[in-house]
Design an enzyme around this catalytic site. Sequence first.
Site, PDB file in Angstrom:
ATOM      1  CD  GLU A   1      11.849 -17.996  15.777  1.00 41.78           C
ATOM      2  OE1 GLU A   1      11.581 -18.863  14.928  1.00 41.78           O
ATOM      3  OE2 GLU A   1      11.582 -18.126  16.970  1.00 41.78           O
TER       4      GLU A   1
ATOM      5  CD  GLU B   1       7.310 -20.246  16.221  1.00 45.74           C
ATOM      6  OE1 GLU B   1       7.278 -21.485  16.306  1.00 45.74           O
ATOM      7  OE2 GLU B   1       7.713 -19.651  15.211  1.00 45.74           O
TER       8      GLU B   1
HETATM    9  C1  GAL Z   1      10.242 -21.610  15.090  1.00 48.37           C
HETATM   10  C2  GAL Z   1      10.669 -21.651  16.550  1.00 48.37           C
HETATM   11  C3  GAL Z   1      12.160 -21.682  16.703  1.00 48.37           C
HETATM   12  C4  GAL Z   1      12.764 -22.665  15.746  1.00 48.37           C
HETATM   13  C5  GAL Z   1      12.362 -22.307  14.336  1.00 48.37           C
HETATM   14  C6  GAL Z   1      12.961 -23.204  13.290  1.00 48.37           C
HETATM   15  O1  GAL Z   1       9.009 -22.189  14.930  1.00 48.37           O
HETATM   16  O2  GAL Z   1      10.165 -20.536  17.253  1.00 48.37           O
HETATM   17  O3  GAL Z   1      12.465 -22.011  18.039  1.00 48.37           O
HETATM   18  O4  GAL Z   1      12.343 -23.948  16.067  1.00 48.37           O
HETATM   19  O5  GAL Z   1      10.976 -22.390  14.225  1.00 48.37           O
HETATM   20  O6  GAL Z   1      12.491 -22.927  12.000  1.00 48.37           O
END
Ligand code: GAL
Length: 691
Positions: free
Chosen positions: A308, A153
Amino acid sequence: MTVPQRWPLPAMAFGGDWNPDQWPREVWQHDITLMRQLGVNLLSLPVFAWPQLEPSEGEYRTDWLAEILDALDAAGIGVALATGTATPPAWLVRAHPEMLPVRADGVRLDFGSRQSYCPSSPVFRAKVAALTTILATRFGDHPALRLWHVSNEYGDHISRCWCEVCAASFRRWLLRRHGSLAGINAAWGTKVWGQLYTDVEQIEVPRVTPGPDNPARLLDFERFCSDNVLELFRLELDILGELTPGVPRTTNFMGLFHDLDYWRFAAVEDLVSNDAYPDPGNTASHTDIALSYGLMRSLKSRPWLLIESAPSAVSWRPVNVPKAPGQLRAHALQAVAHGSDGAMFFQWRAARTGPERFHSAVLGHRGEASRSFAEASQLAADLATLAPVAGSRVRSSVAMVVDWDTIWALRPDASLPAEISWHAEAHQHHAALHQLGLAVDSVALPGSDLSRYAVIVAPTLYVTSDAQAEALTEFVRGGGTLVVGAFSGVVNECEQVHAGGPPGPLRELLGVEVDEQWPLLETDEQIVEFDSGARTVGRFWAEWIEPSDDVEVVAHYDGRPLHDLPAITRRRLGEGAAYYVSAGLPLDSLTPWLHQVCAEAGVDVRMSANPSVEVVTRTDGATDYVFVINHAPTPAEARGPADADVLLAPDGDPPVRRASGLSITLPPFGVAVLRMPSTTPSLHHVHSIEV
Ligand code: GAL
């Protein structure tokens, strides 16, 4: 070692972030057993393990990672191998405190969270390159390797830094862009307010100033910061490309993230992957997130990957609402409907320590007894059923212009006639189109192939270049319908108001001239009356526009302050039509108006009786896959063609087939996927599903 085909996977991707480096060894094998049970085929790791990979300067330890990759390979699980560079270790930061980022007010941010680096820092970049080289050399041939997951990110926490090193890079970047000091002075119009620079060293990054800053300097700084992070990304991409050609490279995006121009980022990577966290507590979140999914599939005009998402609650909102039963599935399959070839989670096993100890995971703190584990198991089965959908395209006939120059330039402190946000306008226009059952793609101007679309909407295109105007003119001449929102064609790429005023290079295409912007006070009741007779009260914005003779007025202002002046115009050109909407329209009038515009443009519009039910079609040219998703906590009914095959049935009552059609009852957050032969290769056509 035989190396399997890396990408695409033979099935939809399913898995998530796994952080074995945070757990004792005994947990590893147990986790892998559960992953096999669930059908996990892709994991991202080790995203934040730099301290374990390089515990002290130049001392690399990769054996533990090799052990994990071997075990995953033996279990048939692939890996999106993270380069681990998202967070430099404490020893590195303490040895080189100058690599910590500095805020606009001069405060240097300390170690103690993540992404504690200045993107320009030479020492940070050198260490990033070294670690990437080590991992690529050691694991480039590993059979578990499917993808490179570069950093994490970019820009989450840090995309901008105001330190001296960034200032020097900014000056070099400016000289490259504008050619000389004279070029910078001319572009920025520095004669105004005595801002003339006589030596390039006098130029700084825009720190906190006594009054309003120069808008052109601010816009160039945004561009520089995005390019600067892109340079960091390319540093890793180049190493990986050279050492491991053939292994696709991605970095996880964050939807319509403000700080980085994702068109430029996507152009240099092999696969678009995206992190999406729609708020389960917001009933409109499925609409909002669909806009960013449209961008993801359009960035490379190919399927992307939801790399994710949260199995249930996140831990970073003021109130972190968990997903209701079934919502994990609805959210994941919404991404698939919109072009993702899989669904992955952050994270596999919930942390017990650190800032994310209350973030949900596939294995919550109750392990396999967690509700999210059961829901993820069901999703795994769904994704296996949906394997034939992988690789197909989303049918879409409408696109929205997404342009980071305009996004950046419309900042609240940019000394504009009134605050106007691209994001707010984009979401408003998208919400209307979404309610009309349309899956909205994104286009870059210039660059994208506009001829694929029947309708293109530019909610506001404040910064407009001649090349952009030409691309839009060609689109309209060729038969396209263009809708341009208020405050467009106002400035050039240097934030200079176009000669003659807005809409600048769009003047001829739209056939209007804007005399003055007329922002409205909360108390103003500026009526907009359509030629149908429908009336509405405009929102926050209006303009005094003068149309040319060949322009039709399709709505006008009624009552003070702009009585009888045109509010919306249409100019027909070639085979197409260009609309200019000078008024801020509320959703309940924008939606029916866009309905009419799209229908006239030949778009299959299905005004939904139930905005909580979303219908999206993917096609591989021979077969169409129609996703019908209920985003509400209450049951819903849908009806499809009688001959549709049910690929994925919703839980509960099976669909009922009658001569009149297929009746589907969707339970709360239920999903059905229908399969039908494609009747047309055109991506415009959609099957008729009534909801
Ligand atoms: C994203 C990040 C992850 C984790 C996740 C939690 O922004 O890439 O590592 O922190 O959010 O929602």
